[in-house]
Scaffold this motif. Structure first.
Motif, short mmCIF file in Angstrom:
data_model
loop_
_atom_site.label_atom_id
_atom_site.label_comp_id
_atom_site.label_asym_id
_atom_site.label_seq_id
_atom_site.Cartn_x
_atom_site.Cartn_y
_atom_site.Cartn_z
N ASP A 414 0.91 -1.20 0.10
CA ASP A 414 0.11 0.06 -0.08
C ASP A 414 0.84 1.23 0.33
O ASP A 414 1.36 1.82 1.17
CB ASP A 414 -1.00 -0.07 1.11
CG ASP A 414 -1.80 1.07 1.30
OD1 ASP A 414 -2.02 1.72 0.16
OD2 ASP A 414 -2.46 1.53 2.40
N PRO A 415 1.29 1.81 -1.25
CA PRO A 415 1.95 2.99 -1.22
C PRO A 415 1.40 4.11 -0.54
O PRO A 415 2.11 5.09 -0.26
CB PRO A 415 2.33 3.41 -2.84
CG PRO A 415 1.83 1.82 -3.63
CD PRO A 415 0.69 1.13 -2.46
N GLU A 416 0.15 4.25 -0.11
CA GLU A 416 -0.54 5.51 0.45
C GLU A 416 -0.38 4.96 1.72
O GLU A 416 -0.70 5.99 2.73
CB GLU A 416 -1.94 5.40 0.10
CG GLU A 416 -2.42 5.52 -1.42
CD GLU A 416 -1.69 7.13 -1.84
OE1 GLU A 416 -1.77 7.78 -1.21
OE2 GLU A 416 -1.31 7.03 -3.18
N LEU A 417 0.26 4.10 2.52
CA LEU A 417 0.26 3.82 3.83
C LEU A 417 1.03 4.80 4.58
O LEU A 417 2.09 5.40 4.23
CB LEU A 417 1.15 2.78 4.16
CG LEU A 417 1.38 2.04 5.56
CD1 LEU A 417 0.18 1.96 6.36
CD2 LEU A 417 2.26 1.01 5.83
N ASP A 418 0.43 5.41 5.68
CA ASP A 418 1.31 6.67 6.35
C ASP A 418 1.92 5.97 7.60
O ASP A 418 1.24 5.47 8.51
CB ASP A 418 0.39 7.56 7.04
CG ASP A 418 1.12 8.87 7.68
OD1 ASP A 418 2.06 8.52 8.43
OD2 ASP A 418 0.57 9.93 7.67
N LEU A 419 3.03 5.62 7.45
CA LEU A 419 3.84 4.50 8.26
C LEU A 419 3.74 5.34 9.81
O LEU A 419 3.73 4.66 10.97
CB LEU A 419 5.28 4.40 8.19
CG LEU A 419 6.14 3.64 8.76
CD1 LEU A 419 5.64 2.07 8.70
CD2 LEU A 419 7.63 3.72 8.36
N TRP A 420 4.09 6.59 9.79
CA TRP A 420 4.20 7.32 11.38
C TRP A 420 2.77 7.26 11.81
O TRP A 420 2.78 7.14 12.90
CB TRP A 420 4.55 8.75 11.06
CG TRP A 420 5.72 9.20 10.15
CD1 TRP A 420 5.69 9.63 8.68
CD2 TRP A 420 7.00 8.39 10.13
NE1 TRP A 420 6.64 9.50 8.03
CE2 TRP A 420 7.69 9.05 9.00
CE3 TRP A 420 7.67 8.08 11.15
CZ2 TRP A 420 9.14 8.43 8.79
CZ3 TRP A 420 9.09 7.44 11.09
CH2 TRP A 420 9.86 7.97 9.69
N ASN A 421 1.55 7.65 11.08
CA ASN A 421 0.32 7.63 12.00
C ASN A 421 0.08 6.20 12.40
O ASN A 421 -0.87 6.15 13.19
CB ASN A 421 -0.55 8.41 11.11
CG ASN A 421 -0.21 9.95 11.08
OD1 ASN A 421 0.08 10.41 12.10
ND2 ASN A 421 -0.79 10.64 9.98
N THR A 422 0.41 5.22 11.45
CA THR A 422 -0.02 3.84 11.70
C THR A 422 0.59 3.32 13.02
O THR A 422 0.07 2.72 13.70
CB THR A 422 0.21 3.04 10.58
OG1 THR A 422 -0.34 3.45 9.52
CG2 THR A 422 -0.07 1.40 10.82
N ALA A 423 1.62 3.80 13.28
CA ALA A 423 2.62 3.28 14.38
C ALA A 423 2.37 4.01 15.61
O ALA A 423 2.71 3.62 16.78
CB ALA A 423 4.12 3.14 14.32
N LYS A 424 2.07 5.37 15.54
CA LYS A 424 1.88 6.46 16.68
C LYS A 424 1.15 5.82 17.76
O LYS A 424 1.29 5.88 19.06
CB LYS A 424 1.59 7.77 16.18
CG LYS A 424 1.68 8.84 17.34
CD LYS A 424 1.27 10.02 16.72
CE LYS A 424 1.28 11.24 18.05
NZ LYS A 424 0.89 12.51 17.54
N PRO A 425 -0.10 5.54 17.55
CA PRO A 425 -1.08 5.08 18.55
C PRO A 425 -0.59 4.04 19.27
O PRO A 425 -0.66 3.66 20.41
CB PRO A 425 -2.59 4.82 17.78
CG PRO A 425 -2.36 5.47 16.44
CD PRO A 425 -1.02 5.55 16.19
N PHE A 426 -0.05 3.01 18.47
CA PHE A 426 0.35 1.43 19.33
C PHE A 426 1.60 2.18 20.36
O PHE A 426 1.91 1.69 21.38
CB PHE A 426 0.98 0.75 18.19
CG PHE A 426 1.54 -0.47 18.92
CD1 PHE A 426 1.13 -1.56 19.08
CD2 PHE A 426 2.92 -0.47 19.05
CE1 PHE A 426 1.64 -2.73 19.84
CE2 PHE A 426 3.80 -1.55 19.63
CZ PHE A 426 3.11 -2.46 20.03
N LEU A 427 2.54 2.98 19.81
CA LEU A 427 3.75 3.42 20.66
C LEU A 427 3.19 4.12 21.84
O LEU A 427 3.79 3.86 23.13
CB LEU A 427 4.71 4.27 19.91
CG LEU A 427 5.53 3.35 19.00
CD1 LEU A 427 6.36 4.28 17.96
CD2 LEU A 427 6.36 2.33 19.55
#
Length: 515
Positions: A414-427
């Motif tokens: 998924d080239p549209e994936l926002d890696l930062w916003n996907t990981a932020k809630p988990f962290l």
């Protein structure tokens, strides 16, 4: 001499497959182009450059194949033709003969192969740099996969690692960055991981641990090991059925939610790293499949557990704080963490380091994965770390490699994936669990056995703590006086013994004299 011979083999292979031309082709200087022409005179380089690169890496051995596997996931750093060809290194390395595999299996189990399996498929289903896999069926009907270690791997890897250690010493002595880069420690870490991969029992244990860790996540499947048939050179595990994660169109046709699959991959990675401190560190597409079975549809299937990474509690806490500071764009905190951890000299100016990190990271926020390159960000951060004398942390090299693999997978899915916003809630949730009430309660649970041991002693400890200070000091003084009297008596006895001995010697001398 072995090192010189190996260097000669590498140089001959580079020239034979035209990799010198490939490496120098990006240079535009006239003298470089002239050098390329001279070096390629008389050679027949009919095969495409990607094929030549793949064949050269296969010929040079497992360490070079591993390097090619990592590169294959970085389509943002490589031309498409090279990335496509290197992807074949993930599970399409030429196999060794099936008859040899049967012999190795029989030697490992000490009995004929027909005594163990009802069926053993001669054709391997996957062949990698370290081992190859055959499907089989046990006598009780269970469908299994049999992983067989390639013969002669240890000698080849030891030779290459010995060469790498020599080169690391040269770099440490000759380079101004030698001390900061810690090349010998990095090679030592690589040495450990590769030798662990050569012990298939250790791989089976890694799989069992990862399976336990991931049971409650419901996002990933890990095959169960058949322990009675696990040896150092051969292991037998539950057969897994899925589609390769690199075949995105087949997954889409099967009805798999591709954007969710990409987000799940990020969740799996950060769960393994920050919750468990134990992560699959060889997550190239050849080791990842997706289940299309109704009971586990859309879940990841993890394979090949020879290389895993581990992190200490200090590493996890430090990395989580760094990631959260990055996500919150608190570059000052990132700089402070580098100073507090000792990664940069204590004399480093925090404001200067903060400004340098901001210049690297700020342009890449709020952009989809297709528009950024984590590889380029890490490269810029590496240049910044050189300026500020940041020391490389060998224990995090595997994590950096795995993070690049995860980004490469996400970019394919998924080239549209926002890696930062996907990981932020988990962290953020993980940090709350570590330092909030949940973390406090969990800490009490871990310390409970120690508290149980201390409870019987608690009344005495409280009584001692409540005693008047004068009474405590009086008891200490009495104990000191008793000890002094005991010491005086011991010294008096020693003096008497020595005096008696001296008088005895004198008397014997006088007796001998007058005799």
């Amino acid at each position: 001499m072995r090192h010189l011979a190996r260097l000669l083999v590498i140089c001959v292979t580079v020239l034979r497959y035209g990799l010198d031309e490939l490496a120098l082709s990006s240079f535009r200087q006239r003298w470089v182009r002239l050098l390329v022409r001279v070096m390629t005179v008389g050679r027949q380089l009919d095969a495409p450059r990607g094929v030549r690169l793949r064949l050269a890496l296969e010929r040079l051995g497992p360490i070079f194949v591993k390097f090619g596997q990592v590169l294959s996931t970085r389509r943002d750093l490589l031309p498409a033709d090279l990335a496509d060809e290197l992807a074949k290194l993930q599970d399409d390395v030429p196999p060794f003969p099936a008859e040899q595999a049967r012999v190795l299996v029989e030697q490992a189990f000490g009995r004929p192969i027909d005594a163990v399996f009802a069926r053993f498929d001669a054709e391997p289903v996957a062949s990698a740099s370290i081992a190859q896999v055959h499907f089989a069926q046990l006598k009780d009907g269970r469908e299994v996969a049999v992983k067989v270690l390639r013969p002669g791997m240890l000698a080849v890897i030891d030779d290459d690692l010995s060469l790498m250690r020599t080169l690391a010493r040269w770099v440490e002595r000759a380079s101004a960055d030698g001390k900061r880069l810690k090349p010998r420690e990095v090679v030592a870490e690589f040495d450990n991981y590769l030798h662990d991969e050569l012990d298939l029992v250790r791989e089976a244990a890694n799989a069992a641990q990862l399976r336990r860790n991931m049971q409650d996540l419901n996002l990933i499947l890990v095959p169960e090991m058949v322990w009675e048939f696990c040896t150092q050179g051969v292991i037998v595990m539950e057969r897994m059925n899925g589609l390769p994660i690199s075949q995105v169109q087949r997954l889409r046709d099967a009805g798999v939610d591709i954007p969710k699959l990409a987000r799940d991959g990020v969740t799996i990675f950060f769960t393994q790293v920050f919750r468990d401190g134990f992560f699959h560190a060889d997550m190239h597409p050849g080791n990842i499949q997706v289940s299309v079975a109704p009971e586990s549809f859309g879940r990841y299937i993890a394979l090949d557990f020879g290389i895993v990474g581990t992190l200490t509690e200090f590493d996890k806490d430090y990395l989580a704080q760094n990631f959260i500071a990055f996500f919150q764009r608190d570059y000052k905190r990132v700089a402070e963490l580098h100073v507090e951890s000792g990664w940069v000299p204590p004399t480093t100016r925090v404001d200067e380091l903060e400004g340098a990190i901001r210049a690297v990271c700020e342009p890449h926020f709020d952009r989809p994965l297709k528009d950024i390159s984590l590889g380029q960000v890490l490269l810029r951060l590496f240049q910044t770390s050189r300026r500020f004398n940041v020391e490389i942390q060998p224990q995090l090299v595997l994590l950096q490699k795995t993070l690049l693999n995860v980004e490469g997978l996400g970019r394919q899915l998924d080239p549209e994936l926002d890696l930062w916003n996907t990981a932020k809630p988990f962290l953020e949730q993980w940090m709350n669990q570590q330092i909030g009430w949940a973390g406090f309660v969990e800490g009490l649970k871990k310390e409970a056995p120690r508290y149980v041991q201390l409870l019987p002693e608690l009344p005495r400890l409280i009584h001692q703590a409540l005693q008047p200070r004068a009474a405590v000091e009086q008891r200490l003084l009495e104990a000191l006086l008793i000890e002094q009297r005991r010491t005086r008596r011991m010294l008096y006895g020693i003096v008497c013994v020595l005096a008696g001995g001296a008088l005895g010697v004198l008397a014997s001398q006088l007796w001998l004299h007058w005799r």
